[in-house]
Design an enzyme around this catalytic site. Structure first.
Site, PDB file in Angstrom:
ATOM      1  N   CYS A  48       0.781  -1.237   0.000  1.00  0.00           N
ATOM      2  CA  CYS A  48       0.000   0.000   0.000  1.00  0.00           C
ATOM      3  C   CYS A  48       0.812   1.286   0.000  1.00  0.00           C
ATOM      4  O   CYS A  48       0.660   2.130  -0.892  1.00  0.00           O
ATOM      5  CB  CYS A  48      -0.993  -0.018   1.146  1.00  0.00           C
ATOM      6  SG  CYS A  48      -0.335  -0.716   2.670  1.00  0.00           S
ATOM      7  N   HIS A 111      -0.683   7.372   4.598  1.00  0.00           N
ATOM      8  CA  HIS A 111       0.298   6.304   4.420  1.00  0.00           C
ATOM      9  C   HIS A 111       1.631   6.743   3.829  1.00  0.00           C
ATOM     10  O   HIS A 111       2.410   5.914   3.369  1.00  0.00           O
ATOM     11  CB  HIS A 111      -0.313   5.218   3.521  1.00  0.00           C
ATOM     12  CG  HIS A 111      -0.289   3.857   4.168  1.00  0.00           C
ATOM     13  ND1 HIS A 111       0.680   3.468   5.045  1.00  0.00           N
ATOM     14  CD2 HIS A 111      -1.117   2.803   4.053  1.00  0.00           C
ATOM     15  CE1 HIS A 111       0.432   2.240   5.444  1.00  0.00           C
ATOM     16  NE2 HIS A 111      -0.655   1.807   4.871  1.00  0.00           N
TER      17      HIS A 111
END
Lengths: 464, 464
Positions: A48, A111
C-alpha cells in the site's frame, strides 16, 4: 475539470463487472457500464504505502524513495514507528494542482509518513479527514498508541478509542463518516465553483475488515463482502451526488486499487484476484493487476473497454492534463496522460515495471511478461501459515526462495495464460523475440534509473 | 414460444461478462446485459455426453443411464465404439415438444449414442446437421473411421475428409456452416409461423480447437480465443436474426455449457473457469459451474441477475413450460421450471447434485457445498502430465486418490470461498447445521433413486 480518485484495497475479482460470482457491486458495475473499463491496469507496488506514494508523485517507488534496502526484494510500508516519509523534494499531485486553482482533499489513509514534516497539508492537500496509517489495533496505549484520526492539522481522536471498531462483530461506521466527508466537500466545492481534487482512500476492506451496521450480514461473501457492498454503495452515492449537483460532466472520476487482494486474510477477510496468480505482496498478476474504471459522463463513451497498459501513476499525469498543467520536467515521471486513451481510444506503447522493494522482479510489454526474479514468501513465513498464494502452486514460479532468472527470464503470454501457469519454452522463437524486446526495455530503464533515498529503512519507537 | 438453447463447451471464465481479462465476447456480454445472468448455474456432469443426456431428458445421468459402473466415480462418454446410447424408454424434450406442434432441430454434436436406434431423428428431432460425436481425429480410416457428419438421416461426409479441419493452422469453417444452418432454420420456421426448438450444440472450443479463417489470430487468447470470438459472433448473429425477423419476443434463448473448461488442454486449447477450482472431469466448481444467460426481449427485464441454483436439466422443464406442456409424471424429473425465477424473480429452494459417473461426489444447498468424495485424477494419470487442476493444489481437497468423506463431509461456503480452498471446521456450529441439512437431502435423494441401466459400460469395435 475536477478529479476524483477512489483508491481502494480490493482485488480484481471483487467486482461483479470483473467476474465476482456473487455480483454484489451494482454501483461499480454501473460506473463501468457508463464509463470505461481498464482491463490491464496496474498498481506500482504490491503493497500500500509505495503504491500511494507512486500515485501522488507519478513516479515509481524506487525513484520517490518509498522502498527499503534492508533486504532484497523486501516489501515495506509505513508502520507507526517509521522514521521516513515522503521527501520534500518530491512534488505531489495536489501541490501541482494548487497552481491550477484546485482545492485538494484527502479522505482516508495517507500512508506517506506520519511525522510532522510528512503531513498531507504540507504536501499540497488543503483538507484531510482520516489517518496516517491503517486502522491496525487495538493497541495497549502505554506501549503503542492507537492510530490517530486527523481533521486537517488537528488530531481529533484515535481508532478504537474515539472511532469505534468492534472487531467481534466487525461493526464500524467509518465508511459512512468518510462518505459524508466526500459529499460535503463536493457540495462546498460546487457552491464555490472551484475545481477540486478529491482523493478518497478509505480502508474498509483492509484487515481487520469492518462495515456499518446496515451492511453487516448483507453479503453472500461474509464480512469482507459487507465492506465491499458498503464501498460500492458509497461510490454510487458520490457519483449520484455529482450528477445531482450538475457537475458530473466537469468531474473526471477514477476507481482503482493500491494492491491485489490480501489472500493471507482469506477467506474471512480476504478478497479475490479472479483468475490471477497469488495476491498482495507478490509481483504476480494477482498482486498488482487492479480493477480500474474511468467515469466522466458526456466525455467518455459508455461501455468503453481499454487494453491500454495503465498504472496508478498515470492518474498523476492525467489529472494534471485535465487541469491544463504540465508535469514537472526536472525529473523522471513514470505516469502517462491517459486522456488520448480515454477520449480517442488510442493505445500508447509502454511497459509495466513490477518492483518488489528495491528489485525489478518482472516487466510486461504488450501481452508478454518476463519474470527476472520470482518469490512468493520465505519457507519460514510459509511454515507459519502465511501464504500469499493459497491453493495455488506453480512449479518454479510461486517459489519460496528468491529465484533469479535474469539470464533466462520466465516468460508468460498473459492473453493465452493470464494465470501465469505456463512459462514459454526457452527454445521457442516466440520466447527469444519477446525476451529480446523486454530485455532492451530493462536495460534502458536501469541505465537511466536514479534511485531515491530509501525512506522505509529505519524504524524508531521514539517517533510514535 | 419457441426455444433456443446454445450449448457450448466454454468455462465460466471465458466470457467477458464473467470476468475474462481479454473481454472479447461483446455479443454474449450484450446478451447478458439485455437478459438475465445466472451466476449459480450447473451442468449435470463434468463431462459432455452425460450433461447432454441430462439436458434433453431433464434427468440426472444416473437415472437416464448415461454413466458407467465399470469403475467407481469414473467419467464416461460415447466414444466411437460405444455400444450404448439414449434408451428408448427416456422421453426427450423434442419428443415432448412435438406434441405441442414444435419443429425441433439439433445443430452440432449429438453425443447420445451413434448406433441407428440412437439417431436424434428417432428421439424427437425433425432435423439434424452435425455429428454424433466430437471431431476427434484425424484417424487412419482402415482401423477407425473419422467422425461422420449427418444431414438428417443421411451421412454427408466425415470430419477431416469432407469437412476440413487443419490441425496445423487451426482453420476450419465448421462454425460458419453451423451458424448458417441456424439462420436458415429460423428463417424457415418464421416463414411457416411454426414454433421451434433449436439446439445449437456446436463443438468449436473442444480440443482440437478450430476457427474460421476470418477469426484466426484475432484474439489475445490464441486459437482458443479465436474460437470463442467466432462463437460469440455467431450467437450475436443468431439473436440479431431473431430480432430482424420480428420473432425475438416469441423466442426464449438460453446460453450455457456442458462442462467446465478443459484445463488439460490449456494454455493453447483450454479455456478458463475464472476463480473456481479445477476444471472439466471434476466435481469442483470449475468442473460444473457454468456461464448461463437467459434472453427473451420484452419478457426478461434487461440486466437481470439471478442466484437461483440452476441446472441444464431445468432447460427441459422450462422449455416444456414455455410450450404449455407438462413434464412426464411417470418418472422422476430433476429439472425445474425456471420461468417463475426469470419472470417474477423468485428463488426456488433446491439442491445441486454433483455426480461423477455412478458416485454422488458432492451436494450444494444454498451457499454450502458438501463433498462426500474428493478426487481430481489418479497419480498414474497425473504422472503422465494429465492435470485437471493445473497450478492449483488444495491439501486434502484436490486429491489424487479417491478420498471418502461420507462420515465427515468437507464443507465449503461458496459465498465466502468460491474457490473451495478453506473447508469449514468440523467443530463449528455452522458446519454441523449445514451438514445436517445437506445430509438430510442426500438421504432423501438416495432413498428414492432408481438408477438407470448404465449405457456407457461396453465398447465394441464392431459398432463403429
Amino acid at each position: 475539470t475536477s478529479s476524483g480518485v477512489f483508491l481502494l484495497q480490493m482485488g480484481w475479482g471483487d467486482l461483479g463487472a470483473f467476474g465476482e460470482p456473487s455480483k454484489e457491486t451494482p454501483n461499480l458495475d454501473q460506473m463501468a457500464a457508463e464509463g470505461m473499463l481498464f482491463l490491464d491496469f496496474y498498481t506500482a507496488s504490491p503493497l500500500c504505502s509505495p503504491s500511494r506514494a507512486a500515485l501522488l508523485t507519478g513516479r515509481l517507488p524506487v525513484r520517490n524513495g518509498f522502498y527499503t534496502t534492508n533486504g532484497h526484494a523486501r516489501n515495506a510500508y509505513t508502520p507507526q514507528d517509521i522514521v521516513g516519509g515522503i521527501p520534500d523534494s518530491e512534488l505531489l499531485l495536489p501541490e501541482l494542482l494548487k497552481k491550477g486553482g484546485y482545492t485538494n482533499k484527502i479522505i482516508g489513509k495517507w500512508h506517506l509518513g506520519h511525522r510532522p514534516q510528512f503531513h498531507p497539508l504540507k504536501h499540497g492537500f488543503d483538507e484531510w479527514f482520516g489517518s496516517p496509517n491503517c486502522h491496525f489495533g487495538p493497541y495497549n496505549s502505554t506501549e503503542r498508541p492507537n492510530i490517530p484520526v486527523y481533521r486537517d492539522w488537528e488530531m481529533v481522536g484515535r481508532y478504537y478509542e474515539d472511532f469505534k471498531i468492534d472487531l467481534k462483530t466487525g461493526e464500524a461506521n467509518l465508511t459512512q463518516l468518510y462518505l459524508q466527508e466526500a459529499l460535503d466537500f463536493i457540495s462546498k466545492q460546487q457552491a464555490s465553483q472551484q475545481p477540486f481534487f478529491l482523493y478518497w482512500a478509505i480502508d474498509a476492506t483492509h484487515a481487520p475488515v469492518y462495515a456499518s451496521k446496515q451492511f453487516l450480514g448483507t453479503s453472500q461473501r461474509g464480512l469482507y463482502g459487507d465492506a465491499v457492498r458498503e464501498i460500492d454503495d458509497s461510490v454510487g452515492r458520490i457519483l449520484k451526488h455529482l450528477q445531482q449537483l450538475g457537475i458530473s460532466e466537469n468531474t473526471f472520476v477514477f476507481f482503482t486499487s493500491d494492491n491485489g487482494a490480501a489472500l493471507i486474510s482469506a477467506p474471512k477477510q480476504g478478497g479475490s484476484n479472479g483468475p490471477f496468480l497469488c495476491g498482495k505482496q507478490t509481483t504476480f498478476e494477482g498482486g498488482m493487476r487492479e480493477p480500474a474504471i474511468a467515469w466522466w459522463p458526456g466525455h467518455i463513451p459508455a461501455g468503453g473497454v481499454s487494453h491500454q497498459l495503465g498504472s496508478v501513476m498515470d492518474l498523476f499525469s492525467t489529472s494534471l492534463s485535465l487541469a491544463g498543467l504540465q508535469p514537472p520536467s526536472d525529473r523522471q515521471i513514470d505516469g502517462i496522460d491517459l486522456l488520448p486513451v480515454i477520449l480517442q481510444g488510442k493505445l500508447i506503447d509502454r511497459p509495466i515495471f513490477y518492483y518488489r522493494g528495491n528489485e525489478l522482479m518482472a516487466v510486461r510489454a504488450g501481452l508478454y511478461k518476463a519474470h527476472y526474479w520470482t518469490w512468493s514468501n520465505s519457507w519460514e513465513e510459509h511454515g507459519k501459515g502465511i501464504d500469499f498464494c493459497p491453493g495455488q502452486s506453480v512449479a518454479g514460479v510461486t517459489t519460496h526462495t528468491q529465484e533469479e532468472h535474469t539470464h533466462l527470464p520466465l516468460l508468460f503470454h498473459l492473453g493465452r495464460d493470464p494465470g501465469e501457469k505456463y512459462p514459454l519454452s526457452f527454445a521457442s522463437e516466440e520466447y527469444q523475440r519477446a525476451v529480446e524486446h523486454i530485455s532492451g526495455l530493462v536495460q534502458q530503464h536501469k541505465a537511466t534509473l536514479v534511485p531515491g533515498q530509501p525512506q522505509l529503512n529505519v524504524c524508531d519507537q521514539a517517533v510514535m
